[in-house]
Design an enzyme around this catalytic site. Structure first.
Site, PDB file in Angstrom:
ATOM      1  CG  ASP A 185      54.209  41.422  50.009  1.00 34.09           C
ATOM      2  OD1 ASP A 185      53.720  40.766  49.523  1.00 34.09           O
ATOM      3  OD2 ASP A 185      54.047  42.649  50.213  1.00 34.09           O
ATOM      4  CD  GLU A 186      53.626  42.514  45.593  1.00 33.42           C
ATOM      5  OE1 GLU A 186      53.322  41.762  44.629  1.00 33.42           O
ATOM      6  OE2 GLU A 186      52.757  43.414  45.807  1.00 33.42           O
ATOM      7  NE  ARG A 197      45.756  46.034  40.706  1.00 31.20           N
ATOM      8  CZ  ARG A 197      46.253  45.388  41.432  1.00 31.20           C
ATOM      9  NH1 ARG A 197      46.744  46.052  42.750  1.00 31.20           N
ATOM     10  NH2 ARG A 197      46.139  44.109  41.524  1.00 31.20           N
ATOM     11  CD  GLN A 255      48.578  40.945  41.528  1.00 31.33           C
ATOM     12  OE1 GLN A 255      48.617  41.950  41.553  1.00 31.33           O
ATOM     13  NE2 GLN A 255      48.103  40.043  42.561  1.00 31.33           N
ATOM     14  CE  LYS A 302      50.619  41.364  47.856  1.00 24.54           C
ATOM     15  NZ  LYS A 302      51.292  42.229  48.640  1.00 24.54           N
ATOM     16  CB  THR A 303      49.204  43.508  53.695  1.00 23.56           C
ATOM     17  OG1 THR A 303      49.857  43.904  52.462  1.00 23.56           O
ATOM     18  CG2 THR A 303      50.108  44.314  54.552  1.00 23.56           C
TER      19      THR A 303
END
Length: 741
Positions: A219-220, A603, A250, A32-33
């Site tokens: 973002d997020e 993770r 998430q 996504k970044t």
């Protein structure tokens, strides 16, 4: 320079869809970044958008710094004009310019948790609040929740209706806000709430920022609360070129006020929104992703998606169960050390994740014993240490004399012989005169009954005024060094000569390094800006992936990070998911815990190990916990390590340790354990049991279960119960108060 060859089809769609509202559902590790940074570069290079008109918001300084760096690499010259920041930094930047329109000076102080506690403690004392009934922490939590929902004291009072307790809290909330305004201070929740207030009531400011930001990226987005949602809605109100990126799977910050409905309802709020799913994962093996997909599929409140990767196969997920938490910690430490000794891993390749901070103690002890370097992320924040807070309080006082909390903290640091009585008289004078505590110190000679203390206060005021004059010709570093020299702070620590004092001096040296680094990198360094930067530092910002140590952190803290090898410890019902969540009537609580498990699993890049303990000491009591239901939701073909699926799989084994423990307890009560009798004849020292082995019983906390074993003692019965929800527990009958059902 953007390169579409480096992007998959869905990522390209996210980059090229620039107009109107866009929702990018980005699964864990889906790049996504990369999409956000390339999208920014595309807007500048291909669409001709001025970087001045682009805003990118995320949650942590670390994420913002990484995004800014990558945008500069892609877009090059001029990209530094893109406004990349956290929510709080963005709001501070707006408020530093316009806070005076809300009654604050633009040099307002930002209060951290300790400052808030100090202020609330003073308020409760002044308002004569019974802190046994209204605990300060509870009051602050309620106020924080209200601010997250954009409820000011008046709104809160109206909602309270006739509820006496809520009305009392409303009074405290109102006084708390008045005190913040008087101190020219805002807490973290105020930063966003006050910005929303400013944009809502001031048409000029709102229109200026709506015209400034033609394109906004967030973002997020799944972690946003109501206040953050409204902030974004206001800023994007004119052009509606809003791109939000997030993953409902998430969303794990409900306890902080995060509202998962913001992302789930995005299409309802923006009916013409374009939805793009990023499901290809670039981090983990397919085995790890299959496990994550299987677990999260048990949630109802989610948008359908499934992660996949070109990294087919991968090592099976390891599951290890131990007799107790000590053995669990021993295994994790030894397993990491073994792989490192063989040259297969580095320490920095490993992270140990757990549900609660309390679980770190045994792990730390084992790592120290095994000489394994580790970093505890989420422990005591550097800026929360006493010596750092003392020196920062000096700098805050120099920058903003209205901050009573900062001034009060350092008035007698180092000791100046100014007693509590004198401080109280100054405080009363300030309150009656409607001036700040510092201004009252300046007029100390006018304070009734102050006497000789006025002469002791004067050197403190002189030092602050001297430092303020220094700021006209010197930088923040010189001011800090002058404070350290004039107060003799470090000299006092040197005189102590203890290891603790040496460590505190090292921390002060680190603070000096920090302020020097700030001056060297800031365009126009100011003391206020430095204090602002320090105030917005989060725990995760201290994590350095280039240093060779094992990372110990909570599952919440691990979000946004990745590691080649991950250990998820404490995978037991009652620990993860927690007892509170298991017993809650709200299904959403369990779904949030499951999302947290999903975050933990994803993770891991290469290896994932889950561990559990049959017995664990919690609050001084030994508890027997069933294997976490989340472990059982992972398909058995993906795991190595045997996990039974039936409800009685956690019956403790009669190992040597348990036999010795029972023998010891038997000696304490009677010469030998007595065989079980019918419950009708079971009496010992006035205790009569109404149940026997095999009977169904109910416990106030653990619910219903089956009595497995009862051992008679001289004073009490030791009862072992297999509870339906909480697994096997051993307890004394007198305290358990079990009822037969």
């Amino acid at each position: 320079m953007i390169s579409t060859q480096m992007l998959n089809k869905e990522q390209q769609e996210g980059v090229f869809t620039t107009e109107g509202p866009v929702l990018i559902l980005a699964g864990a590790g889906s790049g996504k970044t990369r999409v956000l940074t390339n999208r920014t570069a595309y807007l500048m290079e291909e669409k001709g958008v001025s970087p001045y008109h682009i805003l990118a918001i995320t949650f942590t300084n670390k994420a913002a710094a990484e995004m800014k760096h990558r945008i500069e690499e892609l877009a090059g010259f001029g990209s530094d004009a893109v406004w990349v920041s956290t929510f709080h930094s963005c709001c501070v930047r707006i408020l530093r310019r316009y806070a005076d329109r809300l009654g604050f000076d633009t040099s307002f102080t930002i209060y951290d948790t300790d400052d808030q506690k100090s202020l609330m403690k003073d308020l409760c004392k002044r308002l004569e609040i019974d802190t046994k009934m209204y605990k300060e922490k509870m009051l602050l939590n309620v106020i924080s929740s209200a601010k997250n929902e954009l409820m000011d004291p008046n709104d809160f009072r109206l909602q309270a209706g006739g509820d006496y307790k809520q009305l009392k809290i409303a009074t405290v909330y109102a006084e708390y806000q008045k005190a913040l305004l008087k101190n020219n201070a805002m807490d973290f929740d105020d930063l966003i709430m006050k910005t929303v207030e400013l944009l809502s009531v001031d048409n000029e400011v709102r229109e200026a920022y709506q015209e400034r930001f033609h394109y906004i990226m967030v973002d997020e987005y799944q972690d946003t609360n109501t206040a953050q949602f409204m902030l974004i809605k206001l800023l994007a109100g004119k052009y509606n070129n809003l791109c939000v990126v997030g993953d409902d799977d998430q969303s794990i910050y409900k306890f902080r006020g995060a509202n998962i409905q913001n992302i789930l309802n995005f299409e309802s709020i923006y009916p013409n929104a374009k939805v793009i799913k990023l499901e290809q994962n670039y981090r983990s093996t397919q085995t790890i992703l299959d496990a994550a997909n299987a677990v999260i599929a048990n949630n109802r409140g989610r948008k359908s998606k499934a992660l996949w990767t070109e990294r087919k196969g991968g090592d099976a997920i390891s599951f290890e169960q131990f007799e107790n938490a000590q053995e669990e910690a021993f295994f994790i430490a030894n397993d990491i050390r073994s792989h490192v000794a063989k040259g297969e891993w580095k320490y920095q390749d490993c992270a140990v994740l757990y549900r609660t901070n309390a679980q770190s103690r045994l792990l730390e002890e084992r790592f120290v014993a095994a000489n394994i370097p580790y970093k505890l992320v989420g422990g005591v924040n550097f800026y929360a240490r006493k010596e750092i807070k003392d020196l920062l309080a000096y700098l805050k006082t120099i920058d903003n004399g209205r901050d009573d909390i900062a001034v009060t903290r350092i008035l007698n640091v180092p000791k100046r012989g100014i007693g509590l009585t004198s401080q109280s008289r100054v405080s009363e004078y300030a309150y009656r005169s409607a001036i700040s505590f510092y201004d009252a110190l300046v007029r100390a000679g006018e304070v009734p009954g102050i006497g000789k203390a006025a002469g002791k206060i004067k050197p403190f005021v002189d030092l602050i005024e001297e430092c303020r004059r220094m700021l006209f010709t010197k930088g923040p570093t010189d001011v800090l060094l002058h404070v350290i020299e004039q107060t003799g702070y470090v000299k006092e620590l040197e005189a102590e000569g203890t290891d603790e004092a040496k460590a505190r001096i090292e921390n002060i040296d680190e603070l000096i390094s920090k302020i020097v680094d700030y001056e060297q990198t800031a365009e126009e360094p100011t003391l206020g800006e430095f204090l602002e930067e320090v105030a917005l530092v989060a725990d995760i910002d201290s994590y350095d992936e280039n240093t060779d140590y094992v990372v110990l952190m909570t599952l919440h803290g691990a979000k946004g990070l990745e590691f080649p090898n991950v250990y998820m410890s404490g995978m037991e019902d009652g620990i993860f998911p927690s007892y509170m969540c298991i017993t809650s009537d709200d299904r959403d609580d369990l779904e949030e815990e499951r999302r947290l498990c999903y975050v933990g699993i994803t993770r891991a890049k290469n290896h994932l190990t889950m561990t559990a303990a049959r017995t664990r000491m919690l609050r001084g009591e030994t508890q027997y916990n069933a294997v976490s239901r989340f472990v059982k939701e992972v398909p058995s073909e993906l795991m190595k390590g045997y996990v039974k699926k039936n409800a009685t799989d956690e019956m403790p084994r009669e190992d040597t340790f348990r036999k010795a423990k029972q023998a010891f307890k038997a000696k304490a009560f009677t010469s030998s354990p007595q065989p079980m009798q019918s419950y009708a004849t079971m009496k010992t020292e006035g205790i009569t049991l109404e149940y026997g082995e095999g009977d169904r019983v109910r416990h106030m906390k653990f619910g219903e279960g089956t009595v497995v074993k009862i051992v008679e003692g001289g004073r009490d019965y030791e009862v072992t119960v297999d509870f339906d929800t909480f697994g096997v527990k051993k307890m004394f009958a007198l305290f358990a108060k079990l009822k037969k059902v």
